[in-house]
Design a protein around this motif. Structure first.
Motif, mmCIF file in Angstrom:
data_model
loop_
_atom_site.group_PDB
_atom_site.id
_atom_site.type_symbol
_atom_site.label_atom_id
_atom_site.label_comp_id
_atom_site.label_asym_id
_atom_site.label_seq_id
_atom_site.Cartn_x
_atom_site.Cartn_y
_atom_site.Cartn_z
ATOM 1 N N TYR A 71 -12.854 85.704 -19.142
ATOM 2 C CA TYR A 71 -13.387 85.034 -20.498
ATOM 3 C C TYR A 71 -13.563 83.664 -20.050
ATOM 4 O O TYR A 71 -13.143 82.960 -19.258
ATOM 5 C CB TYR A 71 -11.742 84.851 -21.231
ATOM 6 N N ARG A 72 -15.598 83.728 -21.088
ATOM 7 C CA ARG A 72 -15.931 82.456 -21.310
ATOM 8 C C ARG A 72 -15.301 81.396 -22.403
ATOM 9 O O ARG A 72 -15.066 82.084 -23.706
ATOM 10 C CB ARG A 72 -17.140 82.392 -21.416
ATOM 11 N N SER A 91 -12.541 82.532 -27.238
ATOM 12 C CA SER A 91 -13.322 82.926 -26.357
ATOM 13 C C SER A 91 -14.202 84.146 -26.074
ATOM 14 O O SER A 91 -13.759 85.382 -27.071
ATOM 15 C CB SER A 91 -12.017 83.338 -24.980
ATOM 16 N N GLU A 131 -20.662 89.295 -13.135
ATOM 17 C CA GLU A 131 -20.222 88.974 -15.143
ATOM 18 C C GLU A 131 -21.558 90.314 -15.825
ATOM 19 O O GLU A 131 -22.692 89.371 -15.613
ATOM 20 C CB GLU A 131 -20.499 87.844 -15.527
ATOM 21 N N ASP A 153 -24.486 82.244 -21.372
ATOM 22 C CA ASP A 153 -24.566 82.126 -20.291
ATOM 23 C C ASP A 153 -26.055 80.847 -20.183
ATOM 24 O O ASP A 153 -26.229 80.727 -19.262
ATOM 25 C CB ASP A 153 -25.988 82.727 -19.744
ATOM 26 N N THR A 202 -21.903 79.183 -24.853
ATOM 27 C CA THR A 202 -20.995 79.379 -22.900
ATOM 28 C C THR A 202 -21.294 79.475 -22.149
ATOM 29 O O THR A 202 -22.482 79.846 -21.775
ATOM 30 C CB THR A 202 -20.035 80.200 -23.655
ATOM 31 N N ALA A 250 -21.409 79.559 -17.992
ATOM 32 C CA ALA A 250 -20.937 78.798 -16.408
ATOM 33 C C ALA A 250 -20.694 76.806 -16.959
ATOM 34 O O ALA A 250 -19.911 76.146 -16.159
ATOM 35 C CB ALA A 250 -21.654 78.919 -14.984
ATOM 36 N N THR A 269 -17.180 76.896 -19.206
ATOM 37 C CA THR A 269 -16.164 76.832 -18.600
ATOM 38 C C THR A 269 -15.784 78.069 -17.273
ATOM 39 O O THR A 269 -17.263 78.274 -17.437
ATOM 40 C CB THR A 269 -15.350 77.927 -19.741
ATOM 41 N N GLU A 270 -15.207 77.672 -16.603
ATOM 42 C CA GLU A 270 -15.250 78.114 -15.787
ATOM 43 C C GLU A 270 -15.139 80.045 -16.372
ATOM 44 O O GLU A 270 -14.475 80.350 -17.224
ATOM 45 C CB GLU A 270 -14.501 78.239 -14.338
ATOM 46 N N LEU A 271 -14.791 81.178 -15.257
ATOM 47 C CA LEU A 271 -14.838 82.217 -15.800
ATOM 48 C C LEU A 271 -13.371 82.859 -15.386
ATOM 49 O O LEU A 271 -13.477 82.647 -14.267
ATOM 50 C CB LEU A 271 -15.545 83.785 -15.296
#
Length: 412
Positions: free
Chosen positions: A169-170, A183, A204, A352, A371, A373, A376-378
């Motif tokens: 989830y991002r 998310s 991803e 992305d 959204t 990296a 949030t981290e994955l």
């Protein structure tokens, strides 16, 4: 318990940061390359501020400072050579997650007070100083530098199996309100770590074959979320092809009807100028199951003027895998039509977003939702409604037990 620490990199023998972006970029590049090849899954790492990394190891309760001495030597050589002027020093602060993240942001007098034992006691943890030639415990003074278990025992442990393929989830961030609204579910290939940055496309991606598998995970995720929207990727081609629709329908029918208002269909690979009949088909097929429809596009010049009113709630641009300059240009082109999107009452988003530079550019251009990296981290679990200033992005969850969550994944 997962051992969590912040690793600060200093240039000079008085524990001060280099004062230019060039040095920060070099440190990030060299240290990131080193950690990528040595700090392997199930360990996790990430750059959380200039010169500051967070390290986590679910197999340990304390990290071993000796293991990081090789990084200080590598930085010394890469930045200054064998006889170059300059000194590298690392400070490793280990504590609970809240204190570790606070330590990542302190500097100057506050940092000096902590190291001298004159701080206000609000940060509680262990501090080790690591140079190419010496390792010492500063807090507590003359304390241990070994880990629990020590690095020798960790080396003897069997390599963990690669993480299985699963849904991650991002977080989707609302830039105008400084909050996560939910998310985006995304497929994670076999071996995908819990955190990575610029190489995200290796692990991803969206694929029509995975749409049904994501649905299985989303049903579980809904039960754990108190609030927030879940965006579920579904292929445009899967919807317009009768045979693919027939395969997908039984999975959609298992989604709880009571959760419809919290579910959004993120229809990826939407063409630049989809026909009215195709869009109507997409709307009819998804409307019974999803309260929102997000069209995911790859062309920043999507024909918004031809989109029927009230068909989609948002259009999200996936940034192209090209040069940094071209990615920023795609943001500019997409936002050039902001007035047209407002007339259609359609939100704009960008997916992305990989770097802080790209995130800042999106903020400057007024992109409402982002959204990626840099946001949030994955994550192993979805983000609900959470307030967070954009300056504190990306959001991490260093304490999650990746392996345990991964092994619970079930595609049945």
């Amino acid at each position: 318990m997962t051992a969590i620490a912040c690793l600060k990199v200093f240039v000079g023998d008085e524990l001060r940061f280099a004062d230019n972006d060039t040095m920060a970029g070099l440190v990030a590049k060299v240290a990131g390359a080193y950690l990528e090849t040595t700090w392997l899954w199930p360990r996790r790492y990430g750059l959380v501020a200039p010169f500051s990394f967070v390290l986590a190891d679910p197999r340990a309760t304390q990290l071993d400072a000796r293991e990081l001495q090789a990084l200080s030597r590598d930085l010394q050589f890469k930045l200054f050579g064998d006889k170059g002027e300059g000194d590298i020093a690392l400070l490793m602060f280990e504590g609970d997650q809240t204190d570790v993240m606070r330590f990542a942001g302190i500097h100057g007098e506050q940092l000096k007070a902590l190291l001298d034992g004159h701080d206000d006691g609000s940060l509680i943890g262990r501090v080790c100083r690591i140079t190419p030639t010496e390792i010492s415990s500063i807090v507590p003074e003359n304390g241990p530098v070994h880990g629990t278990p020590p690095m020798e025992e960790l080396l003897d442990l069997d390599d963990p199996p690669p993480a299985p393929p699963r849904t991650g989830y991002r977080g989707v961030f609302h830039t105008q309100r400084d909050m996560f609204l939910g998310s985006l579910a995304t497929w994670r290939a076999s071996g995908a770590p819990s955190i990575y940055g610029f190489d995200a496309p290796r692990f991803e991606y969206d694929d029509p074959a995975h749409d049904a598998l994501n649905l299985t995970s989303v049903r579980r995720a809904l039960a754990k979320m108190d609030a927030g929207v879940l965006f579920l990727p579904i292929s445009f081609s899967n919807i317009v092809k009768p045979s693919a629709r027939a395969e997908l329908l039984p999975q959609l029918e298992t989604l709880p009807r009571a959760a419809r208002g919290r579910l959004a269909a993120a229809v990826y690979d939407t063409p630049r100028a989809p026909s009215f009949s195709a869009l109507s088909q997409v709307k009819r097929f998804l409307d019974p199951f999803f309260g929102r429809l997000d069209l995911r596009v790859t062309d920043p010049a999507f024909q918004i003027d031809d989109l029927p009113l009230d068909l989609a709630s948002s259009v999200t641009l996936t940034l192209p895998a090209v040069s940094d300059k071209a990615r920023l240009a795609a943001v500019n082109r997409f936002m050039r039509d902001a007035a047209a999107y407002r007339r259609k009452r359609v939100w704009q988003g960008i997916i992305d977003v990989r770097t802080r530079r790209e995130l800042n550019h999106c903020l400057d251009q007024g992109v409402p939702f982002v959204t990626g990296a840099a946001v949030t981290e994955l994550l192993e679990e979805p983000v609900g409604v959470t307030h967070l200033p954009s300056l504190n992005l990306p959001l991490h969850d260093w304490s999650s037990q990746t392996g345990e969550v991964a092994m619970a994944f079930d595609v049945a």
